[in-house]
Every structure is written in C-alpha cells, then in structure tokens.
Design a protein around this motif. Structure first.
Motif, mmCIF file in Angstrom:
data_model
loop_
_atom_site.group_PDB
_atom_site.id
_atom_site.type_symbol
_atom_site.label_atom_id
_atom_site.label_comp_id
_atom_site.label_asym_id
_atom_site.label_seq_id
_atom_site.Cartn_x
_atom_site.Cartn_y
_atom_site.Cartn_z
ATOM 1 N N CYS A 74 -18.834 -8.216 -0.915
ATOM 2 C CA CYS A 74 -19.746 -8.225 0.067
ATOM 3 C C CYS A 74 -21.044 -7.690 -0.319
ATOM 4 O O CYS A 74 -21.818 -7.642 0.803
ATOM 5 N N ASN A 75 -21.255 -7.692 -1.217
ATOM 6 C CA ASN A 75 -22.783 -7.516 -1.826
ATOM 7 C C ASN A 75 -22.796 -8.681 -2.940
ATOM 8 O O ASN A 75 -23.148 -8.399 -4.025
ATOM 9 N N PRO A 76 -23.205 -9.784 -2.349
ATOM 10 C CA PRO A 76 -23.498 -10.935 -3.155
ATOM 11 C C PRO A 76 -24.528 -10.784 -4.236
ATOM 12 O O PRO A 76 -24.541 -11.329 -5.222
ATOM 13 N N ALA A 77 -25.566 -10.240 -3.692
ATOM 14 C CA ALA A 77 -26.796 -9.934 -4.539
ATOM 15 C C ALA A 77 -26.496 -9.304 -6.034
ATOM 16 O O ALA A 77 -27.192 -9.406 -7.015
ATOM 17 N N ASP A 79 -30.808 -15.517 -5.324
ATOM 18 C CA ASP A 79 -29.950 -16.392 -5.915
ATOM 19 C C ASP A 79 -30.260 -16.349 -7.396
ATOM 20 O O ASP A 79 -31.296 -16.704 -7.757
ATOM 21 N N LYS A 80 -29.343 -15.904 -8.594
ATOM 22 C CA LYS A 80 -29.616 -15.823 -9.759
ATOM 23 C C LYS A 80 -30.056 -17.229 -10.127
ATOM 24 O O LYS A 80 -30.667 -17.398 -11.219
ATOM 25 N N ALA A 104 -13.427 -14.274 -9.051
ATOM 26 C CA ALA A 104 -13.962 -15.539 -8.516
ATOM 27 C C ALA A 104 -15.682 -15.295 -8.346
ATOM 28 O O ALA A 104 -16.040 -14.453 -7.830
ATOM 29 N N PRO A 105 -16.341 -16.422 -8.831
ATOM 30 C CA PRO A 105 -17.813 -16.534 -8.674
ATOM 31 C C PRO A 105 -18.280 -16.222 -7.308
ATOM 32 O O PRO A 105 -17.341 -16.638 -6.443
ATOM 33 N N VAL A 106 -19.383 -15.441 -6.947
ATOM 34 C CA VAL A 106 -19.835 -15.163 -5.633
ATOM 35 C C VAL A 106 -21.366 -15.947 -5.728
ATOM 36 O O VAL A 106 -22.124 -15.523 -6.490
ATOM 37 N N ALA A 107 -21.281 -16.622 -4.840
ATOM 38 C CA ALA A 107 -22.881 -17.206 -4.539
ATOM 39 C C ALA A 107 -23.850 -16.199 -3.722
ATOM 40 O O ALA A 107 -23.231 -15.619 -2.808
#
Length: 117
Positions: free
Chosen positions: A49-52, A72-73, A63-66
């Motif tokens: 829940c913290n994609p940053a 966005d990296k 699983a990868p997180v966008a």
C-alpha cells in the motif's frame, strides 16, 4: 479489547496489517527510516500500500508494484534506482526473516554497510 489485541489497520486500504512481514512501518524501521520511539505513534500500512517504497522490492517472492506518477522508478536516475532496489530488497528480506531470528525490536534494523557491499 486492548488496542494491541485489535491489530493495526492500514491507513490506505483499511484492512488489518496482520503480520510484521507485511508492515510498511516495520520495513521503514528495519531500513533505519523510523526511530524506535516512533513505532507506536505512526500510522500503519501494508508494504504494497506504499508503492513509492514497494516498487524497489525486487524478489521472486514479491510481485512487482508500480508507482505511476512523479516517483515512478522508471523515470528516476538508474544509479539511484539500483541502489534503492538493493537497499529496500535487503530490508524486505530482513523483515521477512524477523519472525525466525529471535531478535528483540531494537535489533530489527539492518546494520549500516559500506557502499561496497
């Protein structure tokens, strides 16, 4: 029921963060971003829940997180992204191992390592 018996609700999705291994707060503590004395004061959320932050976990078991938007990296400096992937993945693996390590809470954070690691 005591607060400690109720669990901690994710400030993003509203569901319980049932295990330390899913805790963004404890991941940030392991990484040295949250001081021990703040653990009981800060809000909780799931790592995902913290994609940053979650976007930097690179492990087959995660699983990868966008993270669409300015953090966005894919839009950041590749050297910074590589270093963050190493740092955050190392912290996430430590977080996953904590239940089996027999550590006290003050021992959870990773040791600071030289850049050559």
């Amino acid at each position: 029921m005591a607060k400690c018996d109720e669990g901690y609700r994710c400030e993003v999705c509203g569901r319980d963060v049932e295990a330390i291994t899913d805790s963004d707060l404890y991941l940030r503590y392991v990484l040295g971003e949250v001081p021990l004395e703040m653990l009981h004061r800060l809000r909780e959320r799931h790592v995902r829940c913290n994609p940053a932050l979650a976007q930097y976990v690179v492990d087959d078991a995660f699983a990868p997180v966008a993270c669409p938007g300015p953090f966005d990296k894919m839009d950041l400096d590749p050297d910074f992204v590589r270093d963050e992937e190493h740092r955050v993945t190392r912290g996430w693996r430590r977080l996953r191992a904590i239940p089996t390590l027999g550590l006290t809470v003050p021992e959870y954070p990773l040791a600071v390592t030289p850049d050559t690691e």
